[in-house]
Write a protein that holds these residues in place. Structure first.
Motif, PDB file in Angstrom:
ATOM      1  N   ALA A   1      12.326  71.305  33.923  1.00 24.38           N
ATOM      2  CA  ALA A   1      12.701  71.189  35.334  1.00 24.38           C
ATOM      3  C   ALA A   1      12.261  69.863  35.945  1.00 24.38           C
ATOM      4  O   ALA A   1      13.024  69.221  36.679  1.00 24.38           O
ATOM      5  CB  ALA A   1      12.126  72.353  36.133  1.00 24.38           C
ATOM      6  N   THR A   2      11.052  69.430  35.654  1.00 25.57           N
ATOM      7  CA  THR A   2      10.557  68.174  36.221  1.00 25.57           C
ATOM      8  C   THR A   2      11.379  66.998  35.709  1.00 25.57           C
ATOM      9  O   THR A   2      11.752  66.110  36.486  1.00 25.57           O
ATOM     10  CB  THR A   2       9.070  67.988  35.878  1.00 25.57           C
ATOM     11  OG1 THR A   2       8.352  69.122  36.362  1.00 25.57           O
ATOM     12  CG2 THR A   2       8.515  66.731  36.512  1.00 25.57           C
TER      13      THR A   2
ATOM     14  N   ILE B   1      17.937  63.539  38.131  1.00 29.71           N
ATOM     15  CA  ILE B   1      18.903  63.664  39.231  1.00 29.71           C
ATOM     16  C   ILE B   1      18.592  62.650  40.329  1.00 29.71           C
ATOM     17  O   ILE B   1      19.481  61.993  40.864  1.00 29.71           O
ATOM     18  CB  ILE B   1      18.917  65.102  39.797  1.00 29.71           C
ATOM     19  CG1 ILE B   1      19.705  66.023  38.873  1.00 29.71           C
ATOM     20  CG2 ILE B   1      19.503  65.156  41.194  1.00 29.71           C
ATOM     21  CD1 ILE B   1      21.204  65.806  38.881  1.00 29.71           C
ATOM     22  N   PHE B   2      17.299  62.511  40.684  1.00 33.76           N
ATOM     23  CA  PHE B   2      16.927  61.515  41.691  1.00 33.76           C
ATOM     24  C   PHE B   2      17.241  60.103  41.198  1.00 33.76           C
ATOM     25  O   PHE B   2      17.702  59.254  41.975  1.00 33.76           O
ATOM     26  CB  PHE B   2      15.452  61.640  42.081  1.00 33.76           C
ATOM     27  CG  PHE B   2      15.206  62.705  43.107  1.00 33.76           C
ATOM     28  CD1 PHE B   2      15.655  62.557  44.410  1.00 33.76           C
ATOM     29  CD2 PHE B   2      14.535  63.863  42.768  1.00 33.76           C
ATOM     30  CE1 PHE B   2      15.450  63.536  45.350  1.00 33.76           C
ATOM     31  CE2 PHE B   2      14.317  64.851  43.702  1.00 33.76           C
ATOM     32  CZ  PHE B   2      14.778  64.696  45.003  1.00 33.76           C
ATOM     33  N   GLY B   3      17.017  59.835  39.930  1.00 33.51           N
ATOM     34  CA  GLY B   3      17.379  58.538  39.363  1.00 33.51           C
ATOM     35  C   GLY B   3      18.883  58.310  39.405  1.00 33.51           C
ATOM     36  O   GLY B   3      19.353  57.207  39.706  1.00 33.51           O
TER      37      GLY B   3
ATOM     38  N   TYR C   1      23.476  55.670  41.850  1.00 32.13           N
ATOM     39  CA  TYR C   1      24.737  55.804  42.592  1.00 32.13           C
ATOM     40  C   TYR C   1      24.682  54.987  43.887  1.00 32.13           C
ATOM     41  O   TYR C   1      25.611  54.240  44.195  1.00 32.13           O
ATOM     42  CB  TYR C   1      25.007  57.280  42.889  1.00 32.13           C
ATOM     43  CG  TYR C   1      26.237  57.498  43.722  1.00 32.13           C
ATOM     44  CD1 TYR C   1      27.496  57.387  43.158  1.00 32.13           C
ATOM     45  CD2 TYR C   1      26.147  57.813  45.064  1.00 32.13           C
ATOM     46  CE1 TYR C   1      28.637  57.586  43.918  1.00 32.13           C
ATOM     47  CE2 TYR C   1      27.277  58.018  45.825  1.00 32.13           C
ATOM     48  CZ  TYR C   1      28.519  57.905  45.249  1.00 32.13           C
ATOM     49  OH  TYR C   1      29.642  58.095  46.006  1.00 32.13           O
ATOM     50  N   SER C   2      23.597  55.136  44.630  1.00 33.47           N
ATOM     51  CA  SER C   2      23.510  54.418  45.905  1.00 33.47           C
ATOM     52  C   SER C   2      23.466  52.905  45.713  1.00 33.47           C
ATOM     53  O   SER C   2      23.931  52.152  46.565  1.00 33.47           O
ATOM     54  CB  SER C   2      22.298  54.887  46.707  1.00 33.47           C
ATOM     55  OG  SER C   2      21.103  54.499  46.073  1.00 33.47           O
TER      56      SER C   2
ATOM     57  N   ALA D   1      28.666  59.310  38.516  1.00 33.53           N
ATOM     58  CA  ALA D   1      27.568  60.130  39.026  1.00 33.53           C
ATOM     59  C   ALA D   1      27.866  61.616  38.875  1.00 33.53           C
ATOM     60  O   ALA D   1      26.990  62.401  38.495  1.00 33.53           O
ATOM     61  CB  ALA D   1      27.294  59.784  40.491  1.00 33.53           C
ATOM     62  N   LEU D   2      29.087  62.007  39.167  1.00 34.23           N
ATOM     63  CA  LEU D   2      29.448  63.415  39.044  1.00 34.23           C
ATOM     64  C   LEU D   2      29.429  63.870  37.590  1.00 34.23           C
ATOM     65  O   LEU D   2      28.949  64.963  37.272  1.00 34.23           O
ATOM     66  CB  LEU D   2      30.822  63.659  39.667  1.00 34.23           C
ATOM     67  CG  LEU D   2      31.255  65.099  39.870  1.00 34.23           C
ATOM     68  CD1 LEU D   2      30.214  65.901  40.623  1.00 34.23           C
ATOM     69  CD2 LEU D   2      32.574  65.131  40.610  1.00 34.23           C
ATOM     70  N   GLY D   3      29.916  63.025  36.695  1.00 31.43           N
ATOM     71  CA  GLY D   3      29.844  63.343  35.268  1.00 31.43           C
ATOM     72  C   GLY D   3      28.406  63.485  34.800  1.00 31.43           C
ATOM     73  O   GLY D   3      28.065  64.419  34.064  1.00 31.43           O
ATOM     74  N   GLY D   4      27.547  62.574  35.250  1.00 34.03           N
ATOM     75  CA  GLY D   4      26.127  62.662  34.891  1.00 34.03           C
ATOM     76  C   GLY D   4      25.461  63.893  35.469  1.00 34.03           C
ATOM     77  O   GLY D   4      24.649  64.548  34.805  1.00 34.03           O
TER      78      GLY D   4
END
Length: 160
Positions: A79-80, A86-88, A93-94, A109-112
């Motif tokens: 989980a961690t 996900i944050f990366g 993406y940003s 991003a959506l694929g990842g």
């Protein structure tokens, strides 16, 4: 302690804070707007309202549903790592959306994100990752009349 109740109350409270404090204070509205969907506060308000409704639903269901005696409190072993990834992914993406453009950056991003969520079937991942960003692009471009960064796909998408 009923975690679902407090989560729902917190989520609804956050939505109310956004809807009734942050949007009125932080969003400048023009005096006249031809279509409500073009108002700068329309979509943030819609999201805030959805947060209020979903939070109230979670809190209400927690009061109406009998609670089991003990719930397993184990986290997934990865989980961690998955949360960090996900944050990366969101950070990448940003940082790349203006250069790659909305469609290409959102597709990647959506694929990842689908991959990190555990989806491995290309017949599910590819259509979602390719079609959803295109549909959103055309919605914002044609319906909402909001300019979207095209990035490296500008020669392909400008004429559409």
């Amino acid at each position: 302690m009923n975690k679902d109740l407090w989560s729902g109350v917190l989520f609804a409270g956050l939505g109310a804070l956004v809807a009734f404090v942050l949007i009125p204070v932080g969003v400048d509205e023009p005096r006249r707007i031809k279509y409500a969907a073009l108002a700068p506060s329309y979509y943030p308000g819609l999201v805030a309202f959805a947060m209020i409704v979903l939070g109230a639903t979670v809190a209400g269901r927690s009061l109406l549903t009998p609670r089991p005696e003990a719930r397993p409190t184990e986290m997934r072993p990865d989980a961690t790592r998955r949360t960090t990834l996900i944050f990366g992914l969101l950070l990448a993406y940003s940082l790349t959306v203006s250069w790659l453009g909305f469609v290409l950056a959102s597709t990647c991003a959506l694929g990842g994100a689908l991959w990190l969520a555990g989806e491995r079937r290309p017949t599910v991942m590819l259509p979602i990752a390719l079609i959803l960003p295109l549909l959103l692009y055309f919605f914002f471009l044609k319906v909402a009349k909001v300019p979207i960064p095209l990035g490296v796909l500008a020669p392909l998408l400008q004429g559409i």
